[in-house]
Write a protein that holds these residues in place. Structure first.
Motif, PDB file in Angstrom:
ATOM      1  N   LYS A 131       0.900  -1.521   0.279  1.00  0.00           N
ATOM      2  CA  LYS A 131      -0.340   0.648  -0.167  1.00  0.00           C
ATOM      3  C   LYS A 131       0.989   0.936   0.424  1.00  0.00           C
ATOM      4  O   LYS A 131       1.622   1.458   0.491  1.00  0.00           O
ATOM      5  CB  LYS A 131      -0.907  -0.180   1.085  1.00  0.00           C
ATOM      6  CG  LYS A 131      -1.965   0.982   1.091  1.00  0.00           C
ATOM      7  CD  LYS A 131      -2.647   1.375   2.285  1.00  0.00           C
ATOM      8  CE  LYS A 131      -3.518   2.457   1.903  1.00  0.00           C
ATOM      9  NZ  LYS A 131      -3.872   2.821   3.737  1.00  0.00           N
ATOM     10  N   ALA A 132       1.049   2.619  -0.984  1.00  0.00           N
ATOM     11  CA  ALA A 132       1.393   3.939  -0.932  1.00  0.00           C
ATOM     12  C   ALA A 132       0.147   4.622  -0.508  1.00  0.00           C
ATOM     13  O   ALA A 132      -0.723   4.576  -1.121  1.00  0.00           O
ATOM     14  CB  ALA A 132       1.930   4.039  -2.273  1.00  0.00           C
ATOM     15  N   THR A 133       1.041   5.765   0.456  1.00  0.00           N
ATOM     16  CA  THR A 133       0.248   6.755   0.912  1.00  0.00           C
ATOM     17  C   THR A 133       1.048   8.334   1.182  1.00  0.00           C
ATOM     18  O   THR A 133       2.004   8.011   1.929  1.00  0.00           O
ATOM     19  CB  THR A 133      -0.205   6.009   2.599  1.00  0.00           C
ATOM     20  OG1 THR A 133      -0.425   5.134   2.193  1.00  0.00           O
ATOM     21  CG2 THR A 133      -1.188   7.545   3.303  1.00  0.00           C
ATOM     22  N   PRO A 134       0.745   8.843   0.708  1.00  0.00           N
ATOM     23  CA  PRO A 134      -0.477   8.985  -0.524  1.00  0.00           C
ATOM     24  C   PRO A 134      -0.123   8.334  -1.704  1.00  0.00           C
ATOM     25  O   PRO A 134       1.282   8.084  -2.378  1.00  0.00           O
ATOM     26  CB  PRO A 134      -0.642  10.548  -0.112  1.00  0.00           C
ATOM     27  CG  PRO A 134       0.822  11.179  -0.381  1.00  0.00           C
ATOM     28  CD  PRO A 134       1.312   9.673   1.225  1.00  0.00           C
ATOM     29  N   GLU A 153       8.112  15.135  -2.979  1.00  0.00           N
ATOM     30  CA  GLU A 153       7.138  14.552  -1.208  1.00  0.00           C
ATOM     31  C   GLU A 153       7.074  13.395  -0.849  1.00  0.00           C
ATOM     32  O   GLU A 153       7.568  12.703  -2.094  1.00  0.00           O
ATOM     33  CB  GLU A 153       6.338  15.275  -1.687  1.00  0.00           C
ATOM     34  CG  GLU A 153       5.114  16.856  -1.572  1.00  0.00           C
ATOM     35  CD  GLU A 153       4.198  16.838  -1.335  1.00  0.00           C
ATOM     36  OE1 GLU A 153       4.012  18.204  -1.210  1.00  0.00           O
ATOM     37  OE2 GLU A 153       3.506  16.010  -2.072  1.00  0.00           O
ATOM     38  N   LYS A 154       7.228  12.898  -0.014  1.00  0.00           N
ATOM     39  CA  LYS A 154       7.566  11.626   0.739  1.00  0.00           C
ATOM     40  C   LYS A 154       6.122  10.433   0.251  1.00  0.00           C
ATOM     41  O   LYS A 154       5.288  11.079   0.235  1.00  0.00           O
ATOM     42  CB  LYS A 154       8.278  11.748   1.927  1.00  0.00           C
ATOM     43  CG  LYS A 154       7.602  10.257   2.994  1.00  0.00           C
ATOM     44  CD  LYS A 154       8.331  10.342   3.659  1.00  0.00           C
ATOM     45  CE  LYS A 154       7.252  10.347   4.632  1.00  0.00           C
ATOM     46  NZ  LYS A 154       7.529  10.908   6.512  1.00  0.00           N
ATOM     47  N   VAL A 155       6.484   9.225  -0.001  1.00  0.00           N
ATOM     48  CA  VAL A 155       5.413   8.426  -0.514  1.00  0.00           C
ATOM     49  C   VAL A 155       5.716   7.620   0.730  1.00  0.00           C
ATOM     50  O   VAL A 155       6.961   6.967   1.174  1.00  0.00           O
ATOM     51  CB  VAL A 155       5.207   7.518  -1.597  1.00  0.00           C
ATOM     52  CG1 VAL A 155       4.082   7.406  -1.175  1.00  0.00           C
ATOM     53  CG2 VAL A 155       5.050   8.898  -3.158  1.00  0.00           C
ATOM     54  N   THR A 156       4.902   6.585   1.528  1.00  0.00           N
ATOM     55  CA  THR A 156       4.978   5.842   2.498  1.00  0.00           C
ATOM     56  C   THR A 156       4.506   4.338   1.615  1.00  0.00           C
ATOM     57  O   THR A 156       3.309   4.427   1.783  1.00  0.00           O
ATOM     58  CB  THR A 156       4.265   5.996   3.906  1.00  0.00           C
ATOM     59  OG1 THR A 156       5.569   7.120   4.492  1.00  0.00           O
ATOM     60  CG2 THR A 156       5.110   4.683   5.347  1.00  0.00           C
ATOM     61  N   VAL A 168       1.412   5.526  -8.096  1.00  0.00           N
ATOM     62  CA  VAL A 168       1.238   6.637  -7.350  1.00  0.00           C
ATOM     63  C   VAL A 168       1.667   7.823  -8.518  1.00  0.00           C
ATOM     64  O   VAL A 168       2.608   7.414  -9.874  1.00  0.00           O
ATOM     65  CB  VAL A 168       2.608   7.069  -6.703  1.00  0.00           C
ATOM     66  CG1 VAL A 168       3.475   8.159  -6.220  1.00  0.00           C
ATOM     67  CG2 VAL A 168       2.404   5.525  -5.564  1.00  0.00           C
ATOM     68  N   ILE A 169       1.077   8.960  -8.335  1.00  0.00           N
ATOM     69  CA  ILE A 169       0.931  10.085  -9.449  1.00  0.00           C
ATOM     70  C   ILE A 169       1.586  11.595  -8.864  1.00  0.00           C
ATOM     71  O   ILE A 169       1.219  11.647  -8.284  1.00  0.00           O
ATOM     72  CB  ILE A 169      -0.494  10.652 -10.322  1.00  0.00           C
ATOM     73  CG1 ILE A 169      -1.151   9.306 -10.432  1.00  0.00           C
ATOM     74  CG2 ILE A 169      -0.932  11.232 -10.522  1.00  0.00           C
ATOM     75  CD1 ILE A 169      -2.777   9.347 -10.677  1.00  0.00           C
ATOM     76  N   VAL A 170       2.640  12.023  -9.884  1.00  0.00           N
ATOM     77  CA  VAL A 170       4.329  12.329  -9.203  1.00  0.00           C
ATOM     78  C   VAL A 170       3.062  13.598 -10.318  1.00  0.00           C
ATOM     79  O   VAL A 170       3.369  13.635 -11.336  1.00  0.00           O
ATOM     80  CB  VAL A 170       5.400  11.945  -9.133  1.00  0.00           C
ATOM     81  CG1 VAL A 170       6.694  13.736  -8.661  1.00  0.00           C
ATOM     82  CG2 VAL A 170       5.840  10.961  -8.685  1.00  0.00           C
TER      83      VAL A 170
END
Length: 138
Positions: free
Chosen positions: A55-58, A65-68, A135-137
């Motif tokens: 799971k990726a958040t956000p 920006e950081k993705v967890t 994930v959309i950057v």
């Protein structure tokens, strides 16, 4: 301790002997021996031996920006390295983001993306991979 190769040879010799004693031809004995040897020498992994969720958040961030990334594993040893991969064309490329599976069979790590666009991502641990996530950057 017998090695897989030695076990295969023993099984092949036994199958050959049995075929000859029962009146089977050499071709039948050879085919049986080859089948026995191939079966004994090829380990088959269990379908449920390893599973990974991701799971990726956000799922939408600005560049930098950081993705967890979090997930759980099933059937994989604690301490196994989990690496993040992204799809580059038709190939999966390993990124410089990794962690170890912790007690409770979970993992968590952060990553940032510099390039704008849509990133298709997955994690890999040994021979097992998770389903992909996006994930959309911006």
């Amino acid at each position: 301790m017998a090695t897989p190769r030695r076990i295969a040879r023993i099984l092949a010799a036994g199958a050959l002997s049995a075929a000859l004693l029962t009146g089977g031809g050499v071709a039948t004995a050879t085919a049986t021996a080859a089948t026995s040897a191939a079966t004994a020498a090829t380990p088959t992994p269990s379908a449920a031996a390893g599973e990974i969720s991701l799971k990726a958040t956000p799922t939408e961030v600005k560049a930098g920006e950081k993705v967890t990334f979090t997930g759980r594993t099933k059937g994989l040893p604690i301490g196994t390295t989990v690496v993040l991969q992204h799809k580059n064309g038709s190939k999966w490329t390993t990124l410089h983001a990794n962690t170890l599976i912790k007690q409770g069979s979970s993992f968590s790590f952060d990553n940032t993306f510099k390039n704008k666009g849509k990133e298709e991502l997955r994690v890999k641990a040994g021979d097992w991979t998770s389903p992909s996530t996006t994930v959309i950057v911006h």
